[in-house]
Design a protein around this motif. Sequence first.
Motif, short mmCIF file in Angstrom:
data_model
loop_
_atom_site.label_atom_id
_atom_site.label_comp_id
_atom_site.label_asym_id
_atom_site.label_seq_id
_atom_site.Cartn_x
_atom_site.Cartn_y
_atom_site.Cartn_z
N GLY A 35 85.06 45.22 -12.24
CA GLY A 35 84.67 45.93 -11.58
C GLY A 35 82.84 45.49 -11.64
O GLY A 35 82.75 45.85 -9.90
N ASP A 39 82.15 45.45 -7.82
CA ASP A 39 80.82 46.18 -7.15
C ASP A 39 79.84 45.20 -7.37
O ASP A 39 78.95 45.69 -5.94
CB ASP A 39 81.29 46.94 -7.60
N ASN A 42 80.14 43.37 -3.24
CA ASN A 42 79.88 44.34 -2.11
C ASN A 42 78.54 44.68 -2.28
O ASN A 42 78.22 45.38 -0.84
CB ASN A 42 80.98 45.16 -2.59
N ASN A 43 77.69 44.93 -3.13
CA ASN A 43 76.21 45.85 -2.68
C ASN A 43 76.01 44.32 -2.20
O ASN A 43 74.57 44.92 -1.42
CB ASN A 43 76.22 45.66 -4.18
N GLN A 115 77.48 52.66 -0.14
CA GLN A 115 78.51 51.81 -0.07
C GLN A 115 79.58 52.30 -1.64
O GLN A 115 78.73 53.20 -2.73
CB GLN A 115 77.79 51.11 -1.38
N LEU A 117 82.08 52.28 -4.02
CA LEU A 117 82.00 51.83 -5.50
C LEU A 117 84.42 51.75 -5.77
O LEU A 117 84.80 52.73 -5.54
CB LEU A 117 82.01 52.33 -6.69
N SER A 118 84.32 50.71 -6.06
CA SER A 118 85.57 50.30 -5.82
C SER A 118 86.01 50.78 -7.95
O SER A 118 86.11 51.12 -8.28
CB SER A 118 86.32 48.80 -5.44
N LEU A 120 84.13 50.80 -10.57
CA LEU A 120 83.07 51.40 -11.13
C LEU A 120 82.78 52.72 -10.60
O LEU A 120 83.19 53.15 -11.51
CB LEU A 120 81.61 50.79 -10.40
N ALA A 121 83.62 52.93 -9.92
CA ALA A 121 84.49 54.34 -9.87
C ALA A 121 85.05 55.26 -11.21
O ALA A 121 84.97 56.33 -11.41
CB ALA A 121 85.60 54.74 -8.90
N SER A 127 80.05 56.35 -6.28
CA SER A 127 78.87 55.28 -4.88
C SER A 127 77.90 54.78 -5.40
O SER A 127 77.22 56.11 -6.38
CB SER A 127 79.45 55.99 -3.32
#
Length: 151
Positions: A35, A39, A42-43, A115, A117-118, A120-121, A127
């Motif tokens: 994660g 993430d 993605n950040n 953003q 989160l995938s 880490l959600a 987000s």
Amino acid sequence: MTRALRSQERPPGTVRRGMALPIVLLIPIAVMFWGITADGGNNNVYREEARDTATQAARAGADEIDLDYLRTTGIVRLDPAAAETAAAAWIAATGHTGTVAATVDSVTATVTIDQPLSLLALTGRESVDVTVAAAAAPRTGVTEPGDLGGT
């Protein structure tokens, strides 16, 4: 029997449990690492998008030169109200949120992207906000060989 076979024999009714605990502990750690990696990558993408938007908005604002002042004095300076309007319009056109501040010398645009989160959600946070600021100043044309533009 050989020594190797004797060491593997177990009394009836016993169960081998040696790997259950490490595997149970290792799976959540691996998922969290995955994660953070996903993430975090993605950040970087969202930060670059925010940087690009802020830079382009500041440049759009820096195009708003006070032409009346330029014609009377020969000095290049910005029309702060027009610069703020142009930069804010650029940010709005991208669908992001942000703020703009302009003076006669420069324009500063700050862009914020939410953003999602995938993995880490799963920690309860849906987000994070990615915020980047950029500034630009009006540029004049080339005035001498090798000059890339001056102020």
